[in-house]
Design a protein around this motif. Structure first.
Motif: not given
Lengths: 136, 132
Positions: A108, B64, B23-24, A89, B26-27, B66
């Motif tokens: 996250a 990431p 993908q961007n 990922r 996410t974490h 927010t």
């Protein structure tokens, strides 16, 4: 597929799984998907459940098979000599030669967390992994 | 490229990497990598390919975004914007012969990072901390 041996080390705060492979190794599933042709040492770090803690460290070996915990590892790394195809990922790569990497996956966006991790390659029993989530 | 086999390898790698998708993040991700050989890689951000021939050592952080709300003078939400999440971190790596021997990583995110930034003594202690 392709695993030669695996060592599982339990420390007071972490579970460390080292996986050794020689030859062709296929890893179709997350979190460490990909393939390797050559020699590979992978290592995965998981926090231990609160009720599972003890003051002692213990270590055990498995041959030709490894059962990784179902949770995603907080930290994972690998040392590879040969060809390494990585399809995860976070990173997608194809490397030929020598490769050594370490990947730490944090929270996250919007999550408040403190994270403290220590690892010594020569003594996995010293591994420390403390994660505290501060969101309600 | 001068070497046709390396050119073919890079082309094959680029095709394979494109097939895996972009993908961007996410974490929050910290990535340390040492390569001696040929390496072609894409990051979670997507859109860029990093190629190495011979030796390279990388230290990368994927932070990431927010969503934050911008309030007007009456306290109503005027608009929303994206900005990088709040993070304070320290990484200490000891390498020997291109291999990671010891790692100590400490970080705080979100509200914990904001509170830590407001306490200079805690920041100093974080900077002076060691793994052992």
């Amino acid at each position: 597929m392709g695993t030669l041996a695996a060592r599982r080390t339990l420390t007071p705060s972490a579970e460390v799984v080292e996986v050794y492979a020689l030859g062709l190794q296929l890893r179709p599933a997350a979190p460490d998907g990909g393939a390797t042709a050559g020699w590979r040492r992978a290592i995965y770090f998981y926090p231990r459940a609160a009720g599972d803690l003890s003051d002692q460290s213990e270590s055990s070996w498995n041959w030709f098979k490894v059962n990784l915990p179902s949770a995603r590892p907080c930290v994972r790394g690998n040392t590879t000599v040969g060809m390494e195809l990585q399809a995860t990922r976070e990173i997608q790569r194809l490397a030929v030669g020598y490769q050594d990497q370490l990947l730490t996956v944090g929270p996250a966006p919007g999550q408040s967390q403190t994270f403290d991790f220590f690892y010594a390659r020569t003594n996995p029993a010293l591994t420390r992994l403390h994660i505290e989530n501060l969101n309600p | 490229m001068k070497y046709p086999r390396v050119r073919s390898l890079v082309a094959l790698a680029g095709t394979l990497l494109c097939l895996t998708g972009c993908q961007n993040p996410t974490h929050l991700v910290y990535h340390q990598n040492t390569v001696l050989g040929v390496d072609v890689a894409t990051s979670a951000e997507g859109g860029t390919i990093h190629a190495t021939v011979a030796y390279d050592r990388q230290t990368t952080a994927f932070v990431p975004k927010t969503k934050i709300a911008i309030h007007d003078e009456q306290g109503r939400i005027n608009k929303q914007e994206f900005e990088a999440m709040s993070v304070i971190s320290k990484s200490e790596m000891h390498l020997k012969f291109l291999t990671t021997q010891e790692v100590h990583e400490v970080f705080a995110t979100g509200e914990a990072a904001v509170n830590l930034a407001r306490r200079p003594e805690a920041l100093k202690a974080l900077g002076e901390s060691s793994g052992k």
